[in-house]
Write an enzyme that holds these catalytic residues in place. Structure first.
Site, mmCIF file in Angstrom:
data_model
loop_
_atom_site.group_PDB
_atom_site.id
_atom_site.type_symbol
_atom_site.label_atom_id
_atom_site.label_comp_id
_atom_site.label_asym_id
_atom_site.label_seq_id
_atom_site.Cartn_x
_atom_site.Cartn_y
_atom_site.Cartn_z
ATOM 1 C CG ASP A 43 -120.532 85.668 -15.739
ATOM 2 O OD1 ASP A 43 -120.572 86.658 -16.499
ATOM 3 O OD2 ASP A 43 -119.577 84.858 -15.729
ATOM 4 C CE1 TYR A 48 -115.893 80.342 -17.509
ATOM 5 C CE2 TYR A 48 -118.090 81.028 -16.838
ATOM 6 C CZ TYR A 48 -116.756 81.318 -17.047
ATOM 7 O OH TYR A 48 -116.289 82.581 -16.786
ATOM 8 C CE LYS A 77 -117.681 85.787 -18.722
ATOM 9 N NZ LYS A 77 -118.186 84.611 -18.009
ATOM 10 C CG HIS A 110 -114.040 83.988 -21.896
ATOM 11 N ND1 HIS A 110 -114.756 82.834 -21.683
ATOM 12 C CD2 HIS A 110 -113.519 84.319 -20.697
ATOM 13 C CE1 HIS A 110 -114.673 82.496 -20.409
ATOM 14 N NE2 HIS A 110 -113.929 83.370 -19.796
#
Ligand code: A2P
Length: 317
Positions: A43, A48, A77, A110
């Site tokens: 994931d 990130y 996302k 997201h």
């Protein structure tokens, strides 16, 4: 490992590796070790900040012959500054470049929160667009286009309430396949899970272990530490498994997919093995009794003076 079936017959391993908070420098090893030990589901998310490094690990694993692309399930996302029909495909293409992939298995919106396109971290009201100014419908049209172009096999959302899912279901030509939300014994999400499971929307649990490595700004002094729960520890001890394993097994047994994050090889292995643990009805009930309706990721960070988002309107609570 159990797999969840999607409408187009894709199959997603129910337990995957989370990469939120995995620093560049750590995530390369985590992904390589995880896939070598049997993880087939990773994931990711653009925000990130580690997709390039994950891409390096994935391309090596595929080129070395450890795994074939089609054996992997990769999720990413869309970040908040890429809402709007025309922003989705370029954002997804950037993620694919970073991950060194031709397609994703799953692409998610997201957050139901929009920023202006040139803003990555919104800090003041002017950085935001309300959902009236930037409706989810436009963004969803971009997500549907991504499926049609073959850039992702499936699409879904993250952090959506039942109310927002219902509105999306009404306008969606391609229905959302999955909603990724915070879910663990202290925040069990029973009504959302019921709605999703009766409408063919899978649920994926983020922060299943309580994400105690969240940045300090996202933590509260008085928060309970899930992994230190003495009731869960008692049940886990009797079983001879760890607290983390018991929690993950409990989530999986509800038919909910789960993405524990770890950058440590023995914890990666523990977490992977948890998908094979079967709990008794009594154990399931005992854990269900621990619900505190306590979020760790509370969306307060989207609240700014005179801004369009509040925890109440993000969660519709
Ligand atoms: P680490 O990466 O050093 O293993 P979440 O998935 O809820 O975001 O939680 C991630 C946090 O839980 C990280 O601090 C991670 O540390 C830790 N963690 C992951 N797996 C385990 C485990 N099996 N036992 C204890 N802590 C774990």
């Amino acid at each position: 490992m159990e797999k969840l079936k999607f409408r187009n017959k894709s199959e997603m391993p129910i337990l995957g590796l989370g990469t939120w908070k995995s620093a560049p420098g750590e995530v390369y090893n985590a992904v390589k070790t995880a896939v070598e030990m049997g993880y087939r589901h990773i994931d990711c998310a653009a925000i990130y900040g580690n997709e390039k490094e994950i891409g390096k690990a994935l391309s090596e694993l595929i080129n070395e012959g450890t795994v074939k692309r089609e054996e992997l399930w990769i999720t990413s996302k869309l970040w908040n500054n890429n809402h709007g029909k025309d922003n989705v495909i370029p954002a997804l293409k950037q993620t694919l470049t970073d991950l060194q992939l031709d397609y994703l298995d799953l692409y998610l919106i997201h957050w139901p929160v929009a920023f202006k396109h040139n803003v990555v971290n919104a800090t003041k009201a002017e950085d935001y667009l309300s959902l009236e100014e930037q409706p989810i419908e436009g963004t969803w049209r971009g997500m549907e286009e991504a499926v049609k172009l073959g850039l992702t096999k499936n699409i879904g959302v993250s952090n959506f309430s039942v109310k927002k899912l219902k509105s999306l279901m009404e306008i969606a030509e391609i229905k959302p396949e999955l909603n990724q939300v915070e879910l663990h014994p202290y925040f069990q999400q029973n009504s959302l899970t019921e709605y999703c499971q009766s409408n063919n929307i899978h649920v994926m649990a983020y922060s299943p272990l309580g994400s105690s490595d969240r940045p300090v700004g996202l933590k509260k002094d008085d928060e309970p530490v899930l992994l230190e729960d003495t009731n869960i520890a008692l049940i886990a001890d009797k079983r001879g498994v760890s607290v983390a394993q018991l929690i993950l097994a409990w989530i999986v047994q509800r038919g909910i997919s789960v993405i524990p994050k770890s950058v440590n090889s023995s914890r990666l292995k523990q977490n992977l093995d948890a998908a094979e643990i079967h709990l008794s009805d009594t154990e399931i009930r005992d854990i269900a009794a621990l619900n505190r309706n306590r979020r760790y990721v509370d969306a307060k960070f989207w609240e700014v003076p005179s801004g369009p988002y509040t925890t109440a309107n993000v969660w519709d609570e």
